[in-house]
Design a protein around this motif. Structure first.
Motif, PDB file in Angstrom:
ATOM      1  N   ASP B   9      -0.034  -2.372   2.738  1.00 37.35           N
ATOM      2  CA  ASP B   9      -1.148  -1.780   2.101  1.00 37.35           C
ATOM      3  C   ASP B   9      -1.088  -0.393   2.400  1.00 37.35           C
ATOM      4  OD1 ASP B   9      -2.120  -4.151   1.219  1.00 37.35           O
ATOM      5  OD2 ASP B   9      -3.091  -4.603   2.974  1.00 37.35           O
ATOM      6  N   THR B  10      -0.630   0.075   3.583  1.00 35.85           N
ATOM      7  CA  THR B  10      -0.660   1.596   3.887  1.00 35.85           C
ATOM      8  C   THR B  10       0.527   2.289   2.959  1.00 35.85           C
ATOM      9  OG1 THR B  10      -0.972   0.930   6.121  1.00 35.85           O
ATOM     10  CG2 THR B  10      -0.488   3.410   5.585  1.00 35.85           C
ATOM     11  N   ARG B  12       1.464   1.246   0.178  1.00 34.10           N
ATOM     12  CA  ARG B  12       0.865   1.522  -1.292  1.00 34.10           C
ATOM     13  C   ARG B  12      -0.005   2.481  -1.533  1.00 34.10           C
ATOM     14  NH1 ARG B  12       1.951  -3.104  -4.951  1.00 34.10           N
ATOM     15  NH2 ARG B  12       3.712  -4.476  -3.994  1.00 34.10           N
ATOM     16  N   ALA B  13      -0.942   2.556  -0.604  1.00 32.57           N
ATOM     17  CA  ALA B  13      -1.684   3.659  -0.621  1.00 32.57           C
ATOM     18  C   ALA B  13      -1.040   5.031  -0.505  1.00 32.57           C
ATOM     19  CB  ALA B  13      -2.879   3.600   0.626  1.00 32.57           C
ATOM     20  N   LEU B  14       0.019   5.153   0.073  1.00 30.43           N
ATOM     21  CA  LEU B  14       0.831   6.511   0.258  1.00 30.43           C
ATOM     22  C   LEU B  14       1.339   6.919  -1.170  1.00 30.43           C
ATOM     23  CD1 LEU B  14       2.303   6.109   3.727  1.00 30.43           C
ATOM     24  CD2 LEU B  14       0.472   7.713   2.872  1.00 30.43           C
ATOM     25  N   THR B  16       1.993   7.303  -5.363  1.00 30.63           N
ATOM     26  CA  THR B  16       1.214   7.724  -6.405  1.00 30.63           C
ATOM     27  C   THR B  16       0.887   6.617  -7.465  1.00 30.63           C
ATOM     28  OG1 THR B  16       3.126   8.250  -7.765  1.00 30.63           O
ATOM     29  CG2 THR B  16       2.150   9.951  -6.338  1.00 30.63           C
ATOM     30  N   PRO B  17      -0.423   6.666  -8.468  1.00 28.61           N
ATOM     31  CA  PRO B  17      -0.398   5.454  -9.090  1.00 28.61           C
ATOM     32  C   PRO B  17       0.593   5.244 -10.161  1.00 28.61           C
ATOM     33  CG  PRO B  17      -2.399   7.110  -9.011  1.00 28.61           C
ATOM     34  CD  PRO B  17      -1.128   7.540  -8.293  1.00 28.61           C
ATOM     35  N   ARG B  20       3.169   3.242  -8.173  1.00 26.44           N
ATOM     36  CA  ARG B  20       2.878   1.831  -7.872  1.00 26.44           C
ATOM     37  C   ARG B  20       2.926   0.973  -9.113  1.00 26.44           C
ATOM     38  NH1 ARG B  20      -1.493   3.965  -4.403  1.00 26.44           N
ATOM     39  NH2 ARG B  20      -2.914   4.266  -6.236  1.00 26.44           N
ATOM     40  N   ALA B  50       7.334   4.663  -0.061  1.00 22.42           N
ATOM     41  CA  ALA B  50       6.436   5.626   0.470  1.00 22.42           C
ATOM     42  C   ALA B  50       7.352   6.465   1.396  1.00 22.42           C
ATOM     43  CB  ALA B  50       5.651   4.688   1.301  1.00 22.42           C
TER      44      ALA B  50
END
Lengths: 355, 307
Positions: B9-10, B12-14, B16-17, B20, B50
């Motif tokens: 999750d971390t 993916r959060a890093l 950019t859209p 992703r 990431a």
């Protein structure tokens, strides 16, 4: 679908003629239970003779005594092997298939006697088959014969490097010896000799390296390594043995499961939690664990197995046995091996069921 | 465990859209447990992306063009020419193709034994699609329709200029033009020259703006990093990796009698085509003359520049 291999050998994958009379050695193995049950349920099989050191294994006690006969023999003695081919039941016709599953793999108390059993039983049985015109000889080897290391192929085919290291575990060397006895005779014109190298076999009570590892309390894995594996199950291996015995074809074949995943992934799918140990201390920790009765897994048997990936490529077995079997059903509506066809493709089993 | 070096999750959060979305669009041939036959999973790719995106954008500072030449499906050989990439540059190239090509493609490479034998690193490399340096692995990847990246080491008699290699070593085996030709011919694949070169800009960002100890150490750190990545600076500042994916070179089949329709057939003709690609593209935007062995015509303007 005909490819280069099967077009060169057009008879590969065609059903064998006549009804099967099968000798199965090592019926105490769990996979033998699966295999023999399938054979006995197959109407194309006339009868099955099981050979073992001791009494009949419990799962085989209920089988039809007209179709399954249990006998005892010491396969390391040539005279006793010869006697197997002279049973009353064989007065009219001899066996047409011999499946050799017997192997003494217990690393504890390994001795010359075990070595002689492992190597000589294969030689005597094979010799008996060749002299008596048996149509098929199947030897169940293991994936431990492959050399595993940081330079191993991502997908190990049958022609990959075999472990010829003189320091390799004696059981591995025995397997290689026995396998080479079979390979030396593979050109025989009447007897089709098949050597199967299954990837680790999972299933309750199975004495394979991977299964013993997973049954450890807890399984010990090296820190920083998570190898890829594609283990098979005893059910699937029994099905593959059934296919190999029923359809024509010879040679060396890998036999693997349909799912490729990491070792830890397989453990997680079964709810098994492992403990990580620094790599250099893994062997010592394993010895302590075995001494304490917490595991039966011996890391020395296949040292690189927990460090480096070993994914067997069984496309050749697919092409020679699984695909032709499915074609027979599609084209003629005949089912040479009943439900064996269920395992012809790689995908249908779920991840959790793969073992 | 290798898989836990960064939480999914971390990771993916890093991203950019756009990254992703690319990650979701990546075609993964699932072998039953969410990973392909070579051990690549979408989660691992997310984590690798990431980390790799940071290296690609801020450390190696890649500027690239010509992603349209990377096929959106099927196999291809990416021939890395001009400069042999070190570990960071290789990672950046893989990320660059993944985020730049029309369809996200993962460039697989054959990496050294010392990398695959190392704890964590071996698993990490495998999860990101990199396999041990074996010809059988290359064959397996090409047969399965993957994009294989190989550095070509005998493009010129003098081979690569090692003075610009940096102190970070290369982690992958290099191959000859002949093996590239052989694979391309047998698997009927296009060869895409990936021309790597180092450019420098008059970037004074690493010059200390004040005499403070902190400013000086920061500038020293940047110079050391740049030296590790690109070798001795020779007084140049603000260096970055330039990658140009040149037009695919098609190779004649085994049965084709002679070269036709712009296809190459012999080792010499492939070597010439690769050399021309290097000469054409290595002069992109202020490239160091030391890293351009075939410096010649200026590079054509291409629209899909990623910086």
């Amino acid at each position: 679908m005909r490819d280069a291999l099967t077009s060169e050998q057009p008879w590969f994958g065609t059903p064998r003629e006549g009804r099967r009379r099968v000798l199965v050695s090592g019926v105490h193995r769990k996979v033998a239970g699966e295999f023999v049950s399938r054979l006995v349920a197959d109407p194309e099989v006339e009868f099955v003779v099981g050979v073992s050191h001791g009494t009949c294994p419990v799962p085989l006690l209920d089988l039809d005594p007209d179709r399954f006969l249990m006998t005892t023999a010491d396969l390391s003695r040539r005279d006793q092997v010869e006697n197997l081919f002279m049973l009353d039941r064989l007065r009219e016709e001899n066996f047409d298939t011999v499946v050799h599953l017997a192997f003494q793999g217990n690393p504890k108390g390994y001795s010359v006697r075990r070595h002689e059993f492992n190597v000589n039983s294969t030689r005597w049985l094979l010799d008996g088959c060749l002299r008596r015109g048996v149509g098929k000889f199947i030897y169940l080897s293991t994936d431990a014969v492959y050399e595993v290391g940081p330079r191993s192929p991502s997908q190990v085919r049958e022609d990959a490097d075999v472990n010829f290291d003189p320091q390799a575990h004696p059981i591995v060397r025995d397997t290689v010896d026995a396998e080479f006895s079979c390979r030396a005779k593979m050109d025989h014109d009447r007897c089709e000799i098949v050597v199967l190298r299954p990837s680790g076999v999972l299933g309750g009570g199975v004495l394979s390296g991977l299964n013993l590892l997973m049954e450890g309390r807890p399984p010990l894995l090296p820190v920083g390594y998570d190898p890829l594996i594609n283990p098979t199950s005893k059910q699937r291996l029994g099905r593959d043995l059934h296919l190999a015995a029923t359809l024509r074809g010879k040679g060396l074949f890998n036999v693997a499961g349909p799912v490729v995943a990491t070792l830890e992934g397989f453990m997680e799918a079964r709810g098994i939690s492992s403990k990580r140990v620094p790599g250099p201390f893994l062997a010592a920790a394993g010895r302590v664990q075995r001494a304490a009765g917490r595991s039966r897994y011996n890391q020395a048997f296949h040292p690189g197995r927990l460090f480096y990936s070993l994914v067997l490529d069984d496309t050749r077995f697919d092409r020679c046995f699984r695909v032709p079997a499915s074609e027979l059903i599609d084209r003629f509506g005949i089912d040479p091996v009943q439900s064996a066809i269920q395992g012809r493709h790689r995908v249908p089993m779920s991840f959790a069921d793969a073992g | 465990m290798p898989r836990d070096w960064i939480d999914s999750d971390t990771a993916r959060a890093l991203l950019t859209p756009d990254d992703r979305v690319r990650l979701e669009r990546y075609v993964l041939h699932d072998a039953g447990a969410g990973m392909d036959m070579f051990g690549v999973s979408r989660e691992a790719l997310g984590r690798g992306l990431a980390a790799g995106r940071f290296v690609h954008r801020h450390v190696v500072r890649v500027r690239s063009q010509g992603h349209g030449h990377v096929p959106f499906a099927g196999g291809a050989l990416v021939a890395m020419v001009g400069q042999r990439p070190n570990a960071a540059q290789l990672m950046s190239l893989i990320v660059d193709v993944f985020v730049g090509a029309r369809t996200p493609r993962l460039v697989r490479t054959l990496i050294d034994e010392r990398w695959t034998a190392a704890p964590y690193a071996g698993s990490l490399a495998r999860e990101l699609g990199q396999v041990p340096d074996l010809v059988s692995n290359a064959e397996a990847l090409l047969s399965a329709g993957h994009v294989l990246g190989i550095p070509i080491h005998d493009l010129d008699e003098v081979s690569y200029d090692h003075s610009v290699a940096g102190t970070i070593s290369s982690i992958q085996g290099s191959f000859t033009v002949a093996s590239c030709l052989d694979w391309a011919r047998r698997h009927e694949l296009p060869v895409i020259p990936a021309v790597l070169s180092v450019s420098s800009e008059l970037d004074r960002s690493d010059e200390p703006t004040s005499d403070s100890l902190r400013a000086r150490s920061s500038a020293l750190g940047r110079r050391a990093l740049e030296r590790a990545l690109f070798g001795a600076s020779g007084g140049k500042r603000g260096r970055r990796l330039e990658i140009v994916y040149a037009a695919p070179i098609h190779v004649s089949g085994v049965d084709d009698p002679e070269e036709s329709e712009g296809r190459v057939q012999t080792r010499e003709s492939l070597q010439r085509a690769l050399q021309q690609a290097v000469a054409k593209h290595s002069t992109l935007a202020g490239c160091d003359s030391t890293t351009s062995p075939f410096q010649g015509a200026s590079a054509p303007g291409e629209s899909d520049v990623h910086a």
